[in-house]
Design a protein around this motif. Structure first.
Motif, PDB file in Angstrom:
ATOM      1  N   ASN A 104      24.861  46.204  38.958  1.00  0.00           N
ATOM      2  CA  ASN A 104      25.960  45.268  39.186  1.00  0.00           C
ATOM      3  C   ASN A 104      26.437  44.628  37.893  1.00  0.00           C
ATOM      4  N   LYS A 105      25.521  44.346  36.984  1.00  0.00           N
ATOM      5  CA  LYS A 105      25.908  43.776  35.690  1.00  0.00           C
ATOM      6  C   LYS A 105      26.756  44.776  34.901  1.00  0.00           C
ATOM      7  N   LYS A 106      26.352  46.033  34.919  1.00  0.00           N
ATOM      8  CA  LYS A 106      27.123  47.070  34.222  1.00  0.00           C
ATOM      9  C   LYS A 106      28.508  47.219  34.837  1.00  0.00           C
ATOM     10  N   LEU A 107      28.601  47.151  36.169  1.00  0.00           N
ATOM     11  CA  LEU A 107      29.884  47.288  36.852  1.00  0.00           C
ATOM     12  C   LEU A 107      30.820  46.134  36.487  1.00  0.00           C
ATOM     13  N   VAL A 108      30.327  44.910  36.569  1.00  0.00           N
ATOM     14  CA  VAL A 108      31.174  43.749  36.265  1.00  0.00           C
ATOM     15  C   VAL A 108      31.558  43.739  34.788  1.00  0.00           C
ATOM     16  N   LEU A 159      45.515  46.486  34.845  1.00  0.00           N
ATOM     17  CA  LEU A 159      45.435  46.159  36.275  1.00  0.00           C
ATOM     18  C   LEU A 159      44.818  47.285  37.090  1.00  0.00           C
ATOM     19  N   ALA A 160      44.741  48.489  36.533  1.00  0.00           N
ATOM     20  CA  ALA A 160      44.122  49.602  37.262  1.00  0.00           C
ATOM     21  C   ALA A 160      42.652  49.329  37.552  1.00  0.00           C
ATOM     22  N   ALA A 161      42.035  48.426  36.794  1.00  0.00           N
ATOM     23  CA  ALA A 161      40.643  48.071  37.038  1.00  0.00           C
ATOM     24  C   ALA A 161      40.448  47.497  38.434  1.00  0.00           C
ATOM     25  N   ILE A 162      41.465  46.855  38.966  1.00  0.00           N
ATOM     26  CA  ILE A 162      41.356  46.248  40.296  1.00  0.00           C
ATOM     27  C   ILE A 162      41.163  47.320  41.353  1.00  0.00           C
ATOM     28  N   ASP A 163      41.919  48.407  41.271  1.00  0.00           N
ATOM     29  CA  ASP A 163      41.764  49.496  42.238  1.00  0.00           C
ATOM     30  C   ASP A 163      40.400  50.158  42.124  1.00  0.00           C
ATOM     31  N   THR A 164      39.856  50.216  40.903  1.00  0.00           N
ATOM     32  CA  THR A 164      38.579  50.887  40.684  1.00  0.00           C
ATOM     33  C   THR A 164      37.397  50.053  41.157  1.00  0.00           C
ATOM     34  N   TYR A 165      37.426  48.751  40.898  1.00  0.00           N
ATOM     35  CA  TYR A 165      36.220  47.936  41.062  1.00  0.00           C
ATOM     36  C   TYR A 165      36.260  46.907  42.193  1.00  0.00           C
ATOM     37  N   VAL A 166      37.436  46.581  42.713  1.00  0.00           N
ATOM     38  CA  VAL A 166      37.534  45.520  43.726  1.00  0.00           C
ATOM     39  C   VAL A 166      37.574  46.116  45.115  1.00  0.00           C
ATOM     40  N   GLY A 167      36.747  45.580  46.015  1.00  0.00           N
ATOM     41  CA  GLY A 167      36.663  46.088  47.373  1.00  0.00           C
ATOM     42  C   GLY A 167      37.772  45.563  48.252  1.00  0.00           C
ATOM     43  N   ASP A 208      23.248  40.504  43.519  1.00  0.00           N
ATOM     44  CA  ASP A 208      24.666  40.796  43.744  1.00  0.00           C
ATOM     45  C   ASP A 208      25.599  39.787  43.094  1.00  0.00           C
ATOM     46  N   LEU A 209      25.068  38.856  42.303  1.00  0.00           N
ATOM     47  CA  LEU A 209      25.887  37.847  41.634  1.00  0.00           C
ATOM     48  C   LEU A 209      25.875  38.075  40.113  1.00  0.00           C
ATOM     49  N   VAL A 210      27.058  38.070  39.522  1.00  0.00           N
ATOM     50  CA  VAL A 210      27.195  38.269  38.081  1.00  0.00           C
ATOM     51  C   VAL A 210      28.167  37.221  37.539  1.00  0.00           C
ATOM     52  N   ALA A 211      27.717  36.438  36.566  1.00  0.00           N
ATOM     53  CA  ALA A 211      28.542  35.389  35.962  1.00  0.00           C
ATOM     54  C   ALA A 211      28.935  35.787  34.544  1.00  0.00           C
ATOM     55  N   VAL A 212      30.198  35.522  34.207  1.00  0.00           N
ATOM     56  CA  VAL A 212      30.722  35.844  32.880  1.00  0.00           C
ATOM     57  C   VAL A 212      31.271  34.559  32.256  1.00  0.00           C
ATOM     58  N   PHE A 224      31.190  36.619  40.040  1.00  0.00           N
ATOM     59  CA  PHE A 224      31.556  37.721  40.934  1.00  0.00           C
ATOM     60  C   PHE A 224      30.389  38.070  41.851  1.00  0.00           C
ATOM     61  N   ARG A 225      30.737  38.462  43.073  1.00  0.00           N
ATOM     62  CA  ARG A 225      29.727  39.015  43.993  1.00  0.00           C
ATOM     63  C   ARG A 225      30.029  40.491  44.212  1.00  0.00           C
ATOM     64  N   VAL A 226      29.013  41.326  44.067  1.00  0.00           N
ATOM     65  CA  VAL A 226      29.158  42.774  44.197  1.00  0.00           C
ATOM     66  C   VAL A 226      28.373  43.251  45.414  1.00  0.00           C
ATOM     67  N   ARG A 227      29.018  44.058  46.237  1.00  0.00           N
ATOM     68  CA  ARG A 227      28.356  44.655  47.399  1.00  0.00           C
ATOM     69  C   ARG A 227      28.811  46.103  47.526  1.00  0.00           C
ATOM     70  N   ASP A 228      27.827  47.004  47.661  1.00  0.00           N
ATOM     71  CA  ASP A 228      28.126  48.428  47.853  1.00  0.00           C
ATOM     72  C   ASP A 228      29.030  48.972  46.752  1.00  0.00           C
ATOM     73  N   GLY A 229      28.769  48.544  45.512  1.00  0.00           N
ATOM     74  CA  GLY A 229      29.498  49.074  44.378  1.00  0.00           C
ATOM     75  C   GLY A 229      30.906  48.549  44.201  1.00  0.00           C
ATOM     76  N   LYS A 230      31.259  47.455  44.883  1.00  0.00           N
ATOM     77  CA  LYS A 230      32.593  46.868  44.760  1.00  0.00           C
ATOM     78  C   LYS A 230      32.477  45.344  44.638  1.00  0.00           C
ATOM     79  N   ILE A 231      33.398  44.758  43.884  1.00  0.00           N
ATOM     80  CA  ILE A 231      33.467  43.296  43.803  1.00  0.00           C
ATOM     81  C   ILE A 231      34.128  42.775  45.066  1.00  0.00           C
ATOM     82  N   VAL A 232      33.441  41.874  45.767  1.00  0.00           N
ATOM     83  CA  VAL A 232      33.939  41.418  47.064  1.00  0.00           C
ATOM     84  C   VAL A 232      34.271  39.927  47.086  1.00  0.00           C
TER      85      VAL A 232
END
Length: 267
Positions: free
Chosen positions: A148-152, A165-173, A216-220, A239-247
């Motif tokens: 999750n840290k690597k993903l965020v 903005l393409a990052a939103i389609d890739t990483y946001v659930g 599932d929590l990552v702070a930046v 950010f909260r990450v679940r199942d490989g997506k930021i939710v």
């Protein structure tokens, strides 16, 4: 998994924070804060005695203040606390993030960000609750911390640093909940909000300073500078990450002041 050492650090950080704001035995500060304690809050000088004096001043000015720690993350020598602080009963209060760095079992350094809670938000959500499932505040699925840290980190590099903005389609659930008060809810909301922000401020730079993850929590923790030469803002995005997506996303933003009570920056 959360280690016993990590648990002890989170308990110490929460205990010291509550002592400073709610009062109590100041010996807690003497036991758990190093004499060479470094302070990044611009309102407070360095050192444990200054921490105690700052807390006493806050309690004298706001005797009915309440301070509720909602989320705690621990990674390595860092502990992050996400809290709701209400200085005057009946007011919306503040969203607060505190980061403590430990050294040899004691608190050695502290950063924080405080933002007043607005009366209304663009998304209809408050700045504190958990809306994504499961609706719990504690970090979950700790075995996914590194993933999750690597993903965020990749998401932040692409969206916030690279303004892509393409990052939103890739990483946001698709079930994305927004708690930043100025952004609409959902995937469409973050696209519209981020797009407008980047278009309005073409010289914006965002520099991540530290990333803290647990489960599932990552702070930046970042420095946002909207135009070259300005002091900018200190920001923490959670950010909260679940199942490989930021939710889900929470944040707090504070302007960097012109002067400070210590010789350190907010970063």
């Amino acid at each position: 998994m959360l280690t016993v050492e990590g648990t002890v650090k989170t308990q110490i950080a929460a205990q010291v924070l509550r002592t400073v704001f709610d009062g109590g035995d100041t010996a807690v500060v003497e036991r758990h804060v190093r004499p060479d304690y470094i302070q990044h809050n611009p309102l407070a000088p360095d050192g444990p005695e200054a921490m105690k004096a700052f807390g006493a001043g806050m309690r004298a000015q706001f005797p009915d203040a309440t301070f509720d720690v909602l989320r705690v993350l621990s990674e390595g020598d860092l502990v992050l606390l996400h809290s709701s602080g209400v200085l005057v009963p009946g007011t919306p209060g503040m969203a607060v993030f505190d980061i403590f760095r430990f050294q040899e079992g004691k608190i050695a350094e502290h950063w924080d960000i405080l933002q007043e809670v607005p009366a209304t938000t663009a998304n209809g959500n408050d700045m504190f609750s958990t809306l994504s499932r499961p609706q719990v505040e504690v970090p979950g699925e700790r075995w996914f911390t590194a993933y999750n840290k690597k993903l965020v980190t990749a998401f932040v590099d692409q969206l916030l640093v690279g303004k892509d903005l393409a990052a939103i389609d890739t990483y946001v659930g698709p079930e994305y909940h927004q708690h930043s008060p100025n952004f609409p809810d959902g995937v469409a909301g973050v696209k519209a909000g981020a797009g407008a922000y980047f278009e309005q401020l073409p010289q914006l730079t965002i520099t991540p300073k530290r990333i803290i993850a647990e489960g599932d929590l990552v702070a930046v923790h970042s420095h946002y500078v909207e135009t070259p030469g300005e002091r900018g803002r200190a920001v923490i995005d959670l950010f909260r990450v679940r199942d490989g997506k930021i939710v889900e996303h929470w944040d707090a933003v504070q302007d960097v002041p012109e002067t400070a009570a210590n010789d350190n920056t907010m970063f």
